[in-house]
Design a protein around this motif. Structure first.
Motif, mmCIF file in Angstrom:
data_model
loop_
_atom_site.group_PDB
_atom_site.id
_atom_site.type_symbol
_atom_site.label_atom_id
_atom_site.label_comp_id
_atom_site.label_asym_id
_atom_site.label_seq_id
_atom_site.Cartn_x
_atom_site.Cartn_y
_atom_site.Cartn_z
ATOM 1 N N VAL A 137 1.068 6.819 -6.933
ATOM 2 C CA VAL A 137 0.006 7.766 -7.316
ATOM 3 C C VAL A 137 0.500 9.207 -7.170
ATOM 4 O O VAL A 137 0.215 10.068 -8.020
ATOM 5 N N LEU A 138 1.253 9.474 -6.104
ATOM 6 C CA LEU A 138 1.790 10.833 -5.902
ATOM 7 C C LEU A 138 2.715 11.228 -7.054
ATOM 8 O O LEU A 138 2.644 12.359 -7.561
ATOM 9 N N LEU B 26 2.043 1.867 -3.447
ATOM 10 C CA LEU B 26 0.919 2.317 -4.276
ATOM 11 C C LEU B 26 0.635 3.807 -4.072
ATOM 12 O O LEU B 26 0.439 4.551 -5.045
ATOM 13 N N VAL B 27 0.640 4.245 -2.815
ATOM 14 C CA VAL B 27 0.389 5.664 -2.518
ATOM 15 C C VAL B 27 1.470 6.539 -3.146
ATOM 16 O O VAL B 27 1.177 7.574 -3.785
ATOM 17 N N TYR B 28 2.728 6.142 -2.987
ATOM 18 C CA TYR B 28 3.809 6.947 -3.559
ATOM 19 C C TYR B 28 3.758 6.940 -5.093
ATOM 20 O O TYR B 28 4.057 7.951 -5.734
ATOM 21 N N GLY C 172 4.419 13.230 2.801
ATOM 22 C CA GLY C 172 4.913 11.987 2.227
ATOM 23 C C GLY C 172 6.432 11.890 2.298
ATOM 24 O O GLY C 172 6.992 10.822 2.549
ATOM 25 N N ILE D 287 0.397 17.127 0.623
ATOM 26 C CA ILE D 287 0.542 15.674 0.729
ATOM 27 C C ILE D 287 1.976 15.254 0.437
ATOM 28 O O ILE D 287 2.546 14.364 1.079
ATOM 29 N N ARG D 288 2.568 15.909 -0.582
ATOM 30 C CA ARG D 288 3.956 15.596 -0.951
ATOM 31 C C ARG D 288 4.909 15.852 0.214
ATOM 32 O O ARG D 288 5.792 15.066 0.517
ATOM 33 N N PRO E 3 0.813 -1.231 0.000
ATOM 34 C CA PRO E 3 0.000 0.000 0.000
ATOM 35 C C PRO E 3 0.841 1.273 0.000
ATOM 36 O O PRO E 3 0.469 2.260 -0.642
ATOM 37 N N LEU E 4 1.975 1.244 0.726
ATOM 38 C CA LEU E 4 2.830 2.440 0.742
ATOM 39 C C LEU E 4 3.388 2.722 -0.656
ATOM 40 O O LEU E 4 3.391 3.879 -1.110
#
Length: 366
Positions: free
Chosen positions: A88-89, A84-86, A346, A342-343, A81-82
Motif C-alpha cells: 500500500v505504501l 500488504l502494508v508495504y 517503514g 510513515i515511509r 500483513p507486513l
C-alpha cells in the motif's frame, strides 16, 4: 540475466532528482526559519546510515525480494500483513507522484484541459509499463536518466548563475541554521536517500550487489538538498517564497533561455521532470504490484492467470488514483506529509526486520 551494480545508483539518483518537485522543498521552505538547515545535515547522516545498513543486509539474500525473505524467516501470519502494508505504501507513493503531476500540468502547461483527461493519459502509460519485468525497467531507467539528467543539470546551473538570483536572501536564511531539526523537514529531507528501498523487489535481479564509495551518495544527496532548498529562496526571497506551491516550477518559469530553440526554461524543466516522474511512478507501482502478487496464490506455469491478476491489481491502482483526484491542494499536501513520516518509520522497520530475518536464517543453517 543479472543486473549490474550501477543500476542501484540509478534507482538512488532517480529518487534524489524527483525530490525537488513534490513535498520535500515545500516542507523545508516552511521551516526555513525553524530548523530546516539542521534537518538537512541530520538527514544526510541518517540517510547514509540507512543505505549502508540496508545494502549490507540485503546482500545476504542474493536474488530474493522482500516476499521471499519474509516468507522464509517470518511466520505467515506476520509476513503477509507486513507485505500488504508495504504494498500500500508503494502504491501511495506512485499515486501521489501522478496526482502532483496532474496538478502541475494544469497549473503551468495546459490549464484548459480537464484533470481526468490528464490523469487517464498518465495512467495508461504507467499501468502498461508497470507490467514490464524488473530488469527491463532498470534498462529503461538508465536511458531516461541519460536523457533527462543533462537537462536538469543545465536548469540548475542556469538558475544559480542567473543575475536575478539573490545571494543575500540565501545568506539571510543561513543565519537561522542553529535551530534544532524540525520533524517534518527531517522526514522530507531523508526521502532524498530513499531510492535504495526499491531493492525490496529489484533485489531479485541483483546477485551480489557491490556498493562502493558510499560517500558519493551522501555528497550527491547533500548537494541536491542544498539546491532544492536554497535556489527557490534565492529567486523569490525569504518571504515571497511562501506564496508558491511548486517552488521549483515557479523558479524555472522565471528563467529565460537566450540561446535555445525554446525561450522559457519551464518547458525544458517540465519535459525532464514529467518524464522522470512517470518512470518513477512506474517503478513504484511495479514494486507495489509485485508485493500484492506475492500475497495471491502462485501462478507458476499459468501466464494467463498471472495476467488477470495483474490487470485486476493495476485496475484497482488506477481507480484509487482517479478517486484521489477529488482531494484539494491542502488535503493532498497533508496526505503527502503523512506518507513522508510513515515511509520513514517503514524504512526503519524494514531494515530491522531484514536483520532479524538474516539472524533467523543463519541460525537454521548453523
Amino acid at each position: 540475466m543479472r543486473a549490474k551494480s550501477r543500476y542501484f545508483y540509478c534507482l538512488f539518483l532517480m529518487n534524489t532528482l524527483i525530490n525537488i518537485v513534490n513535498f520535500t522543498p515545500r516542507e523545508l521552505i516552511d521551516a526555513r526559519f525553524d530548523g530546516a538547515q539542521s534537518s538537512i545535515l541530520v538527514a544526510v547522516a541518517v540517510g547514509t546510515l540507512f543505505i549502508y545498513l540496508f545494502t549490507k543486509v540485503i546482500n545476504k539474500f542474493p536474488g530474493q525480494g522482500l516476499p521471499e525473505i519474509f516468507g522464509s524467516a517470518l511466520p505467515k501470519l506476520l509476513a503477509s500483513p507486513l507485505i500488504l502494508v508495504y504494498a500500500v505504501l508503494w502504491y501511495m507513493a506512485g499515486a501521489l507522484i501522478l496526482l502532483s503531476f496532474v496538478d502541475i500540468t494544469l497549473r503551468f502547461i495546459s490549464p484548459d484541459t480537464g484533470p481526468y483527461a490528464v490523469m487517464f493519459g498518465f495512467l495508461a502509460l504507467v499501468c502498461l509499463c508497470s507490467r514490464i519485468d524488473s530488469l527491463s525497467l532498470l534498462y529503461g531507467l538508465e536511458v531516461t536518466l541519460a536523457i533527462t539528467l543533462p537537462l536538469i543539470l543545465y536548469t540548475m546551473v542556469k538558475a544559480v548563475i542567473n543575475p536575478d538570483f539573490s545571494w543575500d536572501a540565501v545568506l539571510q536564511v543561513m543565519t537561522h541554521s542553529l535551530h534544532a531539526p524540525d520533524m517534518n523537514s527531517l522526514a522530507a529531507a531523508t526521502f532524498t536517500f530513499s531510492g535504495y528501498i526499491n531493492m525490496a523487489v529489484f533485489n531479485r535481479v541483483f546477485h551480489g550487489l557491490k556498493l562502493k564509495h558510499i560517500w558519493i551518495l551522501s555528497l550527491e544527496g547533500f548537494l541536491m538538498l542544498l539546491v532544492t532548498f536554497f535556489v527557490p529562496i534565492g529567486y523569490h526571497g525569504t518571504i515571497g517564497i511562501e506564496r508558491h506551491v511548486y517552488t521549483w516550477f515557479t523558479t524555472a518559469d522565471s528563467i529565460r533561455v537566450e540561446a535555445f530553440l525554446i525561450e522559457r526554461m519551464l518547458y525544458i524543466f517540465y519535459f525532464a521532470y514529467s518524464t522522470l516522474s512517470l518512470v518513477s511512478a512506474i517503478i513504484q507501482w511495479h514494486v507495489g504490484k509485485e508485493l500484492f502478487l506475492s500475497l495471491l496464490p502462485s501462478t507458476s506455469g499459468k501466464p494467463k492467470t498471472k495476467l488477470w491478476q495483474e490487470i485486476v491489481i493495476l485496475s484497482l491502482f488506477a481507480a484509487g488514483a482517479v478517486a484521489l483526484l477529488r482531494l484539494d491542494q491542502y488535503n493532498l499536501n497533508m496526505l503527502g506529509v503523512f506518507l513522508l513520516h510513515i515511509r520513514w518509520y517503514g524504512e526503519l522497520l524494514m531494515v530491522g526486520l531484514l536483520f532479524w530475518c538474516y539472524w533467523v536464517v543463519r541460525g537454521r543453517r548453523a
